[in-house]
Design a protein around this motif. Sequence first.
Motif, PDB file in Angstrom:
ATOM      1  N   PHE A   1      -3.886  -1.772   1.708  1.00 54.57           N
ATOM      2  CA  PHE A   1      -3.218  -2.193   0.274  1.00 54.57           C
ATOM      3  C   PHE A   1      -3.745  -4.049   0.326  1.00 54.57           C
ATOM      4  O   PHE A   1      -2.657  -4.297   1.830  1.00 54.57           O
ATOM      5  CB  PHE A   1      -2.758  -1.826  -0.235  1.00 54.57           C
ATOM      6  CG  PHE A   1      -2.528  -0.189  -0.726  1.00 54.57           C
ATOM      7  CD1 PHE A   1      -3.387  -0.132  -1.511  1.00 54.57           C
ATOM      8  CD2 PHE A   1      -2.002   0.410  -0.417  1.00 54.57           C
ATOM      9  CE1 PHE A   1      -3.496   1.839  -1.908  1.00 54.57           C
ATOM     10  CE2 PHE A   1      -1.981   1.766  -0.460  1.00 54.57           C
ATOM     11  CZ  PHE A   1      -2.932   2.226  -1.137  1.00 54.57           C
TER      12      PHE A   1
ATOM     13  N   TRP B   1      -6.069   4.962  -7.522  1.00 55.55           N
ATOM     14  CA  TRP B   1      -5.503   3.788  -7.427  1.00 55.55           C
ATOM     15  C   TRP B   1      -5.597   3.045  -8.373  1.00 55.55           C
ATOM     16  O   TRP B   1      -5.417   1.535  -8.106  1.00 55.55           O
ATOM     17  CB  TRP B   1      -4.611   3.389  -5.907  1.00 55.55           C
ATOM     18  CG  TRP B   1      -4.786   4.224  -4.755  1.00 55.55           C
ATOM     19  CD1 TRP B   1      -5.046   4.378  -3.721  1.00 55.55           C
ATOM     20  CD2 TRP B   1      -3.451   4.890  -4.998  1.00 55.55           C
ATOM     21  NE1 TRP B   1      -3.805   5.707  -3.086  1.00 55.55           N
ATOM     22  CE2 TRP B   1      -3.032   5.349  -3.241  1.00 55.55           C
ATOM     23  CE3 TRP B   1      -1.974   4.393  -5.542  1.00 55.55           C
ATOM     24  CZ2 TRP B   1      -2.018   5.678  -3.146  1.00 55.55           C
ATOM     25  CZ3 TRP B   1      -0.438   5.051  -5.107  1.00 55.55           C
ATOM     26  CH2 TRP B   1      -0.523   5.270  -4.181  1.00 55.55           C
TER      27      TRP B   1
ATOM     28  N   ILE C   1      -7.722  -2.051  -2.835  1.00 56.07           N
ATOM     29  CA  ILE C   1      -8.021  -1.147  -1.706  1.00 56.07           C
ATOM     30  C   ILE C   1      -9.196  -1.598  -1.098  1.00 56.07           C
ATOM     31  O   ILE C   1     -10.350  -1.823  -1.102  1.00 56.07           O
ATOM     32  CB  ILE C   1      -7.832  -0.308  -2.695  1.00 56.07           C
ATOM     33  CG1 ILE C   1      -6.844  -0.060  -4.199  1.00 56.07           C
ATOM     34  CG2 ILE C   1      -7.997   0.936  -2.206  1.00 56.07           C
ATOM     35  CD1 ILE C   1      -7.702   1.049  -4.929  1.00 56.07           C
TER      36      ILE C   1
END
Length: 220
Positions: free
Chosen positions: A57, A170, A215
């Motif tokens: 990340f 996510w 991401i």
Amino acid sequence: MDFQDLVDTPRKVKTLAGTVAFLVLFPVYFTVMPSLIDEEIVGGGSSGLTGTLIVSFEESEISLAESVVLGDGETHDTFFELMTEPNVNVGYVEFAVSCFDNDDPGPGFTDSVEGTSDLSGLDGLEDQNADGPCSGGDGGFTMRWDLTENYTGEMYTEEEQSESEIRERWSDGGMGRGKWAATITAEISSPPAIGQIIDSDEEFDITWTAVIYTIVIESA
């Protein structure tokens, strides 16, 4: 040359048949193939990378800081506008109020602060209330809203989920975009002194912080 001349031998018949078939199939081929290619890209390639994947990340922060001096019972409204670029998610948002009461005569006269959020303009988020004394090095309070469930920002290895499943996992679902608001109220506790008040107000430092991220998925 008439049509009879084109079919007067078996060889000419085969040549003519092949030519006709080519003329019919050629445009059909270029009509059908692009759609087949698109379907393969969209269908078969929609899951993206598979196998053993490294997920990380790239984080950054959006923050707003201000300071205000308040007397006993006085309030202050604070606002934080949160917007992000496409494909950028929000991990969490924190609202912190800090204070340090160092001008009172002793125990029992420590100032304090309480706060209430107002997220009526945001969908899917609940308001919070908090309070804290202005003593020590960490006086005040902190509120936190996790917009992406279980987000920590730590890199990990994934073997079972595909790239598209990881990105869905996510995602913050677009939550938290818009205006955040809160109100703080000061409580000043001071003993009266002859001819004056030893402590009549307090300074409060207010900080809004949004941790945002993109991401990064790579094959191991």
